[in-house]
Design a protein around this motif. Structure first.
Motif, PDB file in Angstrom:
ATOM      1  N   TYR A   1       1.263  -1.882   0.020  1.00 31.59           N
ATOM      2  CA  TYR A   1      -0.089   0.193  -0.012  1.00 31.59           C
ATOM      3  C   TYR A   1       0.564   0.951   0.238  1.00 31.59           C
ATOM      4  N   PRO A   2       1.136   1.819  -0.988  1.00 29.59           N
ATOM      5  CA  PRO A   2       2.330   2.270  -1.312  1.00 29.59           C
ATOM      6  C   PRO A   2       1.529   3.994  -0.682  1.00 29.59           C
ATOM      7  N   ASN A   3       2.148   4.397   0.013  1.00 35.40           N
ATOM      8  CA  ASN A   3       2.098   6.721   0.924  1.00 35.40           C
ATOM      9  C   ASN A   3       0.527   5.929   1.643  1.00 35.40           C
ATOM     10  N   ALA A   4       0.434   5.077   2.160  1.00 36.94           N
ATOM     11  CA  ALA A   4      -0.763   4.317   3.327  1.00 36.94           C
ATOM     12  C   ALA A   4      -0.202   5.025   4.604  1.00 36.94           C
ATOM     13  N   ARG A   5      -1.014   5.434   5.344  1.00 35.67           N
ATOM     14  CA  ARG A   5      -0.451   6.081   6.608  1.00 35.67           C
ATOM     15  C   ARG A   5      -1.124   3.991   7.082  1.00 35.67           C
ATOM     16  N   ILE A   6      -0.149   4.237   8.281  1.00 33.83           N
ATOM     17  CA  ILE A   6      -0.824   2.880   8.433  1.00 33.83           C
ATOM     18  C   ILE A   6       0.261   2.879   9.656  1.00 33.83           C
ATOM     19  N   GLU A   7      -0.850   2.196  11.068  1.00 32.25           N
ATOM     20  CA  GLU A   7      -0.660   2.283  12.236  1.00 32.25           C
ATOM     21  C   GLU A   7      -1.022   1.074  13.275  1.00 32.25           C
ATOM     22  N   ILE A   8       0.094  -0.052  13.391  1.00 33.67           N
ATOM     23  CA  ILE A   8      -0.176  -1.034  14.259  1.00 33.67           C
ATOM     24  C   ILE A   8       0.518  -1.315  15.703  1.00 33.67           C
ATOM     25  N   GLY A   9      -0.209  -1.813  16.341  1.00 28.58           N
ATOM     26  CA  GLY A   9      -0.104  -2.091  17.695  1.00 28.58           C
ATOM     27  C   GLY A   9      -0.079  -3.130  18.964  1.00 28.58           C
ATOM     28  N   ILE A  10       0.235  -3.598  19.436  1.00 25.62           N
ATOM     29  CA  ILE A  10       0.385  -4.913  20.140  1.00 25.62           C
ATOM     30  C   ILE A  10      -0.239  -5.220  21.309  1.00 25.62           C
ATOM     31  N   GLN A  11      -0.919  -6.317  21.491  1.00 21.62           N
ATOM     32  CA  GLN A  11      -1.921  -5.889  22.266  1.00 21.62           C
ATOM     33  C   GLN A  11      -1.831  -6.743  23.585  1.00 21.62           C
ATOM     34  N   ASN A  12      -2.592  -6.590  24.637  1.00 24.03           N
ATOM     35  CA  ASN A  12      -2.338  -7.490  25.900  1.00 24.03           C
ATOM     36  C   ASN A  12      -0.769  -7.682  26.303  1.00 24.03           C
ATOM     37  N   LYS A  13      -0.257  -6.383  26.206  1.00 23.51           N
ATOM     38  CA  LYS A  13       1.186  -6.208  26.872  1.00 23.51           C
ATOM     39  C   LYS A  13       1.796  -7.313  27.924  1.00 23.51           C
ATOM     40  N   THR A  14       0.601  -7.401  28.593  1.00 18.80           N
ATOM     41  CA  THR A  14       0.890  -7.824  29.968  1.00 18.80           C
ATOM     42  C   THR A  14       1.175  -9.216  30.208  1.00 18.80           C
ATOM     43  N   ALA A  15       0.652  -9.863  29.148  1.00 20.97           N
ATOM     44  CA  ALA A  15       0.467 -11.262  28.631  1.00 20.97           C
ATOM     45  C   ALA A  15       2.542 -11.572  29.041  1.00 20.97           C
ATOM     46  N   LEU A  16       3.154 -10.539  28.236  1.00 18.92           N
ATOM     47  CA  LEU A  16       4.470 -10.899  27.779  1.00 18.92           C
ATOM     48  C   LEU A  16       4.911 -11.478  29.199  1.00 18.92           C
ATOM     49  N   SER A  17       4.395 -11.026  30.263  1.00 16.58           N
ATOM     50  CA  SER A  17       5.143 -10.486  31.423  1.00 16.58           C
ATOM     51  C   SER A  17       5.092 -11.465  31.659  1.00 16.58           C
ATOM     52  N   TYR A  18       4.918 -12.692  31.566  1.00 15.76           N
ATOM     53  CA  TYR A  18       4.988 -14.227  31.577  1.00 15.76           C
ATOM     54  C   TYR A  18       5.722 -15.445  31.324  1.00 15.76           C
ATOM     55  N   LEU A  19       6.173 -14.548  30.052  1.00 15.65           N
ATOM     56  CA  LEU A  19       6.977 -15.215  29.421  1.00 15.65           C
ATOM     57  C   LEU A  19       8.107 -15.412  29.924  1.00 15.65           C
ATOM     58  N   PRO A  20       9.122 -16.548  29.628  1.00 15.26           N
ATOM     59  CA  PRO A  20      10.342 -17.216  30.425  1.00 15.26           C
ATOM     60  C   PRO A  20      11.276 -16.098  29.435  1.00 15.26           C
ATOM     61  N   GLU A  21      11.978 -16.040  30.491  1.00 16.63           N
ATOM     62  CA  GLU A  21      13.332 -14.860  30.059  1.00 16.63           C
ATOM     63  C   GLU A  21      14.407 -15.079  28.700  1.00 16.63           C
ATOM     64  N   CYS A  22      14.367 -14.741  27.631  1.00 15.62           N
ATOM     65  CA  CYS A  22      14.909 -16.017  26.630  1.00 15.62           C
ATOM     66  C   CYS A  22      16.759 -15.682  26.446  1.00 15.62           C
ATOM     67  N   ASP A  23      17.498 -16.779  25.988  1.00  9.94           N
ATOM     68  CA  ASP A  23      18.982 -16.455  26.257  1.00  9.94           C
ATOM     69  C   ASP A  23      19.330 -15.255  24.666  1.00  9.94           C
ATOM     70  N   HIS A  24      18.397 -15.448  23.713  1.00 10.09           N
ATOM     71  CA  HIS A  24      18.879 -15.033  22.459  1.00 10.09           C
ATOM     72  C   HIS A  24      17.579 -14.487  22.239  1.00 10.09           C
ATOM     73  N   ASP A  25      17.973 -13.620  20.772  1.00  7.99           N
ATOM     74  CA  ASP A  25      16.821 -12.980  20.123  1.00  7.99           C
ATOM     75  C   ASP A  25      15.567 -13.422  20.015  1.00  7.99           C
ATOM     76  N   VAL A  26      14.493 -13.514  19.924  1.00 11.56           N
ATOM     77  CA  VAL A  26      13.164 -14.139  19.749  1.00 11.56           C
ATOM     78  C   VAL A  26      13.320 -13.889  18.600  1.00 11.56           C
ATOM     79  N   ILE A  27      12.410 -15.408  17.931  1.00  9.91           N
ATOM     80  CA  ILE A  27      12.199 -15.354  16.902  1.00  9.91           C
ATOM     81  C   ILE A  27      10.168 -14.954  16.700  1.00  9.91           C
ATOM     82  N   ILE A  28      10.014 -14.085  15.586  1.00 11.18           N
ATOM     83  CA  ILE A  28       9.118 -13.382  15.370  1.00 11.18           C
ATOM     84  C   ILE A  28       8.532 -13.336  14.171  1.00 11.18           C
TER      85      ILE A  28
END
Length: 229
Positions: A43-70
């Motif tokens: 979508y050239p010239n589009a205005r794009i907004e992306i938001g992460i939902q339920n950020k609180t749930a990230l607190s329950y994830l174990p710490e990762c020794d390397h970068d998380v694969i997304i």
């Protein structure tokens, strides 16, 4: 004593907050470096907004020794999707919901257009619209609907899509047409009369003026119908 207890509680939760913060930062980098660029290419010239939902749930994830694969689980999505989060050490996998809003400039009605009315530059204008609110293919300045007809009554400020338009009749019932009968390299032309209205590419009934024979032909212009044998 109360202060010591409070500090102990904070220290207990600090690793989780730290882990959540690191993962959230990685997701934001993924959005900025991968997703924004990918959507901008679509979508050239589009205005794009992306938001992460339920950020609180990230607190329950174990710490990762390397970068998380997304990875984006629904790259074809216009609105809601989810990202998979994968850690190799320690091994775990999770998902986070994500919202997308894509705003592009499209053509809208600046005056009411009655059903059957012709869409022109005079009764339309340009505005920004969220693709999440649109059904069908949106017309833009690079793909305008000028010359098409409204398939229903269109209210002012309605953005125009292919679901609101239809092709105008090129051939009218009773009009004189040229019937072109074609078979391979051989082509024969004869005069005919349209027995029904027809838009470009539509099969309609036409009658040969000389023989009276009725055949089906495809509308190829406002005065010609093609019959293949």
């Amino acid at each position: 004593m109360g202060h010591i207890k409070l500090i102990s509680i904070l220290l207990f939760f600090l690793p989780c907050w730290s882990s959540a913060s690191q993962i959230e930062t990685q997701i934001e980098q993924f959005i900025k470096q991968v997703e924004y660029k990918r959507l901008q290419s679509i979508y050239p010239n589009a205005r794009i907004e992306i938001g992460i939902q339920n950020k609180t749930a990230l607190s329950y994830l174990p710490e990762c020794d390397h970068d998380v694969i997304i990875d984006n689980q629904r790259p074809e999505a216009v609105s809601r999707t989810s990202y998979s989060l994968e850690c190799r050490n320690p091994t775990w996998k999770s998902y986070v919901p994500v919202t997308q809003e894509i705003f592009i400039k499209g053509i809208k009605a600046i005056a009411p257009i009655q059903r059957g009315g012709v869409i022109t530059q005079q009764n339309t204008g340009i505005g920004e619209v969220n693709l999440n609110t649109i059904r069908g293919h949106l017309y833009t300045s690079s793909n305008p609907p000028y010359g098409l007809m409204a398939s229903r009554n269109i209210r002012i400020n309605t953005f125009l899509t292919d679901q609101l338009t239809e092709l105008p009749d090129l051939v009218k019932k009773g009009s004189n047409v040229l019937i072109t009968a074609q078979s391979g390299a051989i082509s024969v032309k004869m005069n005919g009369t349209a027995l029904e209205d027809g838009v470009m590419g539509q099969q309609i009934r036409v009658q040969n003026v000389s023989s009276g024979r009725i055949v089906y032909g495809k509308v190829v212009s406002d005065s010609e119908v093609l019959v293949n044998y």
